[in-house]
Design an enzyme around this catalytic site. Structure first.
Site, short mmCIF file in Angstrom:
data_model
loop_
_atom_site.label_atom_id
_atom_site.label_comp_id
_atom_site.label_asym_id
_atom_site.label_seq_id
_atom_site.Cartn_x
_atom_site.Cartn_y
_atom_site.Cartn_z
N ILE A 1 12.02 3.48 39.94
CA ILE A 1 13.06 2.77 39.17
C ILE A 1 14.35 3.52 39.52
O ILE A 1 14.40 4.76 39.46
CB ILE A 1 12.76 2.78 37.65
CG1 ILE A 1 13.84 2.06 36.84
CG2 ILE A 1 12.56 4.18 37.11
CD1 ILE A 1 13.46 1.88 35.35
N SER A 2 15.39 2.80 39.93
CA SER A 2 16.62 3.46 40.36
C SER A 2 17.25 4.25 39.22
O SER A 2 17.07 3.93 38.04
CB SER A 2 17.63 2.43 40.87
OG SER A 2 17.11 1.71 41.95
N GLN A 3 18.03 5.25 39.60
CA GLN A 3 18.81 6.04 38.64
C GLN A 3 19.79 5.09 37.92
O GLN A 3 20.38 4.22 38.56
CB GLN A 3 19.57 7.06 39.48
CG GLN A 3 20.34 8.07 38.72
CD GLN A 3 21.12 8.97 39.68
OE1 GLN A 3 20.85 9.02 40.88
NE2 GLN A 3 22.09 9.67 39.13
#
Ligand code: SAH
Length: 213
Positions: free
Chosen positions: A63-65
Site C-alpha cells: 500500500i503506497s505511503q
C-alpha cells in the site's frame, strides 16, 4: 472493522503532516481525513496505519505511503464527477481516496488474490467505485475511455501508449516512470497528438508488471 474517535484523531494528524510536507489540495486532505486506512491493512499493522509509511499488503505488493497517495491525487486535479482510471488497485486505499474526492473511479488490478479481497472490502466500507476489474493495466480500459485523468500506482518502465490515447483533451496522466527509483511524471493532453510533460522527483514503487495474466 472498527473505526473509532482515536482513529479519526490519528487521521487528522496525518493530514496535518501531509500539509506540512507540501500537500495543499483541500479535497485531498479532506479525503485523507475521511478514509480509514487502518482497515486496508493487515490488523498487525493497525497501530502504524497513520504513520506516513508504505506497508506490505500480500502478493508481494505494498500500500503506497500516504504522502505518495496524496501527491499523486493532487497532481490529478480531481473535480467532482471526473472519470478517473487507476492502474494497480492493490489494497484499494488510493481507490477509496479518489472516491472520497468525488471521482467516478475505474480501477484495474492484475493480481487475482488482491482483486478478489479488495472487491469484497470496498463495499463493506460503503465505498463504491464505478468498476473494479481484474486485468492488465497496460491496456487501460478502452470501452470506458476517455478519462479526465489516469493514475498509475506501480513503477512503469515506459509510458504505455494506450493510456495516453485514453485521456480526454486536457486530461492528466500521473505515472511513476523508470526502474528504481521512478520519476513522478505528469502528462497533460494538449490536443489529439501533443502532450505536455512535467517531472516531480524520485519515488519508489513496486514494478508495473507486463501481461502475465
Ligand atoms: N494503489 C494501491 C497500490 C498498490 S501497489 C494501493 O493504494 O494499495 C501496485 C499494484 O499494481 C499492485 O497491487 C500490483 O499487483 C498492481 N499491478 C502491477 N502491474 C499491473 C498491471 N500491469 N495492471 C494492473 N495492476 C498492476
Amino acid at each position: 472493522m472498527k473505526d473509532t474517535a482515536k482513529h479519526q484523531g490519528l487521521r487528522n494528524q496525518l493530514a496535518a503532516v501531509l500539509e506540512k510536507k507540501g500537500i495543499t489540495d483541500k479535497n485531498v486532505l479532506q479525503a485523507i481525513k475521511k478514509v480509514p486506512r487502518h482497515l486496508f491493512l493487515n490488523s498487525s499493522f493497525e497501530d502504524y496505519a497513520y504513520q506516513d509509511k508504505a506497508f506490505p499488503i500480500g502478493a508481494g505488493q505494498t500500500i503506497s505511503q500516504p504522502y505518495t497517495v496524496a501527491f499523486q491525487s493532487q497532481l490529478l486535479e480531481v473535480e467532482k464527477g471526473h472519470q478517473v482510471l487507476e492502474i494497480g488497485t492493490g489494497s484499494g486505499y488510493q481507490t477509496a481516496v479518489l472516491c472520497a474526492m468525488g471521482a467516478k473511479v475505474f480501477s484495474i488490478e492484475r493480481q487475482n488474490e488482491l482483486f478478489k479481497s479488495t472487491s469484497l472490502l470496498l463495499p463493506k466500507l460503503g465505498i463504491r467505485p464505478k468498476l473494479l476489474m481484474f486485468g492488465d493495466g497496460y491496456k487501460g480500459l478502452p470501452n470506458d475511455a476517455p478519462f479526465d485523468s489516469i493514475i498509475v500506482t506501480a513503477g512503469a518502465p515506459m509510458i504505455p501508449n494506450p493510456l495516453l490515447a485514453q485521456l480526454k483533451i486536457g486530461g492528466r496522466l500521473v505515472i511513476p516512470v523508470g526502474e528504481d527509483p521512478q520519476i513522478m511524471t505528469l502528462l497533460i493532453r494538449k490536443n489529439e497528438t501533443q502532450f505536455e510533460k512535467h517531472e516531480f522527483g524520485e519515488f519508489r514503487f513496486v514494478p508495473l508488471l507486463e501481461n502475465k495474466n
